[in-house]
Scaffold this motif. Structure first.
Motif, PDB file in Angstrom:
ATOM      1  N   HIS A 382       0.872  -1.225   0.071  1.00 43.08           N
ATOM      2  CA  HIS A 382      -0.074  -0.008   0.068  1.00 43.08           C
ATOM      3  C   HIS A 382       0.910   1.196   0.078  1.00 43.08           C
ATOM      4  O   HIS A 382       0.665   2.156  -0.974  1.00 43.08           O
ATOM      5  CB  HIS A 382      -0.732  -0.018   1.159  1.00 43.08           C
ATOM      6  CG  HIS A 382      -1.597   1.286   1.460  1.00 43.08           C
ATOM      7  ND1 HIS A 382      -2.663   1.733   0.568  1.00 43.08           N
ATOM      8  CD2 HIS A 382      -1.551   2.246   2.443  1.00 43.08           C
ATOM      9  CE1 HIS A 382      -2.931   2.945   0.895  1.00 43.08           C
ATOM     10  NE2 HIS A 382      -2.099   3.245   2.244  1.00 43.08           N
ATOM     11  N   VAL A 383       1.925   1.309   0.881  1.00 44.50           N
ATOM     12  CA  VAL A 383       2.664   2.535   1.094  1.00 44.50           C
ATOM     13  C   VAL A 383       3.619   2.773   0.087  1.00 44.50           C
ATOM     14  O   VAL A 383       4.063   3.949  -0.338  1.00 44.50           O
ATOM     15  CB  VAL A 383       3.543   2.718   2.472  1.00 44.50           C
ATOM     16  CG1 VAL A 383       2.312   2.722   3.539  1.00 44.50           C
ATOM     17  CG2 VAL A 383       4.276   1.585   2.695  1.00 44.50           C
ATOM     18  N   LEU A 384       3.931   1.570  -0.775  1.00 47.41           N
ATOM     19  CA  LEU A 384       4.932   1.966  -1.784  1.00 47.41           C
ATOM     20  C   LEU A 384       4.353   1.817  -3.141  1.00 47.41           C
ATOM     21  O   LEU A 384       5.183   1.614  -4.085  1.00 47.41           O
ATOM     22  CB  LEU A 384       6.016   0.653  -1.643  1.00 47.41           C
ATOM     23  CG  LEU A 384       6.944   0.684  -0.453  1.00 47.41           C
ATOM     24  CD1 LEU A 384       8.285  -0.413  -0.455  1.00 47.41           C
ATOM     25  CD2 LEU A 384       7.504   2.072  -0.063  1.00 47.41           C
ATOM     26  N   SER A 385       2.895   1.840  -3.335  1.00 50.10           N
ATOM     27  CA  SER A 385       2.321   1.690  -4.598  1.00 50.10           C
ATOM     28  C   SER A 385       2.624   2.932  -5.321  1.00 50.10           C
ATOM     29  O   SER A 385       3.033   3.991  -4.633  1.00 50.10           O
ATOM     30  CB  SER A 385       0.910   1.788  -4.446  1.00 50.10           C
ATOM     31  OG  SER A 385       0.233   2.861  -3.703  1.00 50.10           O
ATOM     32  N   PRO A 386       2.454   3.120  -6.842  1.00 49.96           N
ATOM     33  CA  PRO A 386       2.848   4.225  -7.329  1.00 49.96           C
ATOM     34  C   PRO A 386       1.884   5.515  -6.838  1.00 49.96           C
ATOM     35  O   PRO A 386       2.522   6.452  -6.727  1.00 49.96           O
ATOM     36  CB  PRO A 386       2.567   4.054  -9.013  1.00 49.96           C
ATOM     37  CG  PRO A 386       2.641   2.378  -8.882  1.00 49.96           C
ATOM     38  CD  PRO A 386       2.361   1.925  -7.527  1.00 49.96           C
TER      39      PRO A 386
END
Length: 398
Positions: A382-386
């Motif tokens: 979630h936090v590293l999604s584009p």
């Protein structure tokens, strides 16, 4: 709290570029330009943005073909941390991990999920804060929380929906309650078996695109990996095999209110009840496993038969989904080959030959860590999604 699945910032493109670096392999600006087709000036600007956020850092110099060696850049997993929470009917496991899902601090304790969301989630928040400190980080470093619950969850809202073993949790605002206790960090919630499937896939079988993870414990459930991705279904109820009816078990009541469910005849709870009727001392699935390991013949036969019952349901799943791998986890899976043998006996006999031609049925490799690894992976994704990376970078500019 902001809906964590609906971040809609303007796309800077840095988030997409970052995905190339998530594998941890160092790359030069030229490597990134070649991979994306973007101009070197664009790559330089986006690399600078990601460096300023602490998400990537210089990782040495590449080999030179003449002139000054170019600098390489790599993902910095230590930039932030996430809290992974695995809640069962009678246990809780928590871990703080970095953004590569490497465990930095962890702990577990007995709990009673039946105590309700307020009491359990306050306990989770308290112990989560302690683990963050134990990992040498501050609450400001905590960017996301992943939670697995032992019941149906509507993933889009993070709310449990009519969970059979935790009725007081129905429609509880798990995300809101935990986020308020943990500095406003985004909270994502899913069924525990979905997260076990994700954890097993990422940690032990990353090259397997189609697999089924089955948890056999107090209850029974499964998580589906198809085409390399976790599949939750329309409302998040995919994989709930524990409440499929077993032929011949119509008179066995299940906690869901129906009769003859797989969970009612083959779960750890059901096996313990059966062995108590035979005069053995078994309160739960762990006691059943202990009896099997001690060589008790009645316990061994009961677990083997539970494997056959489970195999009957899984045979249909194998024919329908055509996985190349079925992984069996949960406390009852620790009974050794008794359960697996029963499952294999029926699945290979009843499923289509084409579906079982290369099918493997194995026990979990990640074992007790599997739920934590899956919860961490969900939070990290979630936090590293584009979209999330672009939102982070735009917030730093604003």
């Amino acid at each position: 709290m902001q809906d964590v699945v609906k971040l809609t910032p303007r796309h800077s493109g840095a988030g997409e570029l970052f995905q190339l670096l998530r594998d941890g392999r160092p790359r030069t600006r030229a490597d990134l330009a070649a991979a994306t087709g973007q101009a070197r000036s664009t790559i330089t600007a986006r690399v600078d943005q990601l460096m300023s956020a602490g998400l990537i850092a210089p990782a040495g110099e590449a080999s030179s073909t003449g002139g000054r060696p170019p600098t390489t850049f790599a993902f910095q997993p230590s930039a932030r941390v996430v809290l992974a929470v695995d809640l069962g009917a009678t246990h809780a496991r928590l871990a703080v991990t970095d953004l590569a899902s490497v465990v930095l601090a962890e702990g577990e304790a007995p709990i009673a999920i039946a105590d309700g969301p307020d009491a359990v989630l306050r306990w989770v928040a308290e112990h989560g804060r302690k683990l963050v400190a134990e990992a040498g980080r501050s609450l400001g470093d905590l960017v996301s929380v992943g939670v697995g619950l032992p019941g149906p969850v509507e993933h889009a809202t993070g709310r449990p929906i009519n969970p059979p073993i935790m009725p007081t949790w129905d429609d509880a605002d798990v995300r809101g309650l935990l986020s308020a206790e943990l500095g406003g960090a985004d909270v994502l919630v899913d069924n525990d078996v979905n997260l076990m499937a994700l954890g097993e896939h990422r940690s032990a079988f990353p090259d397997v695109d189609d697999m089924l993870f089955v948890k056999v414990a107090t209850g029974i459930g499964s998580g589906i990996i198809s085409d390399g991705r976790l599949r939750r279904g329309a409302q998040g109820a995919a994989g709930d095999i524990g409440h499929i009816a077993v032929p011949g078990a119509e008179d066995v009541p299940c906690r869901c209110g129906n009769l003859g469910c797989l969970e009612a005849v083959a779960s750890g709870r059901a096996l313990a009840e059966e062995l108590r009727r035979e005069g053995l001392d078994a309160a739960d699935g762990a006691d059943v496993v202990a009896l099997v390991r001690a060589g008790d013949l009645a316990a061994g036969r009961a677990v083997r038969q539970a494997g056959r019952e489970l195999g009957g349901v899984l045979a249909a799943c194998v024919s329908l989904l055509n996985p190349s791998l079925v992984v069996i986890g949960g406390v009852v899976a620790e009974a050794g080959e008794h359960l697996i043998a029963g499952i294999r006996e029926v699945v290979y006999a009843r499923s289509l030959p084409l579906a079982t031609q290369h099918l493997r049925i194995v026990t979990s490799q990640a074992r007790s860590e599997v739920g934590i690894l899956g919860a961490s992976a969900m939070a990290v994704d979630h936090v590293l999604s584009p979209v999330a990376i672009d939102a982070l970078l735009e917030a730093r500019i604003a």
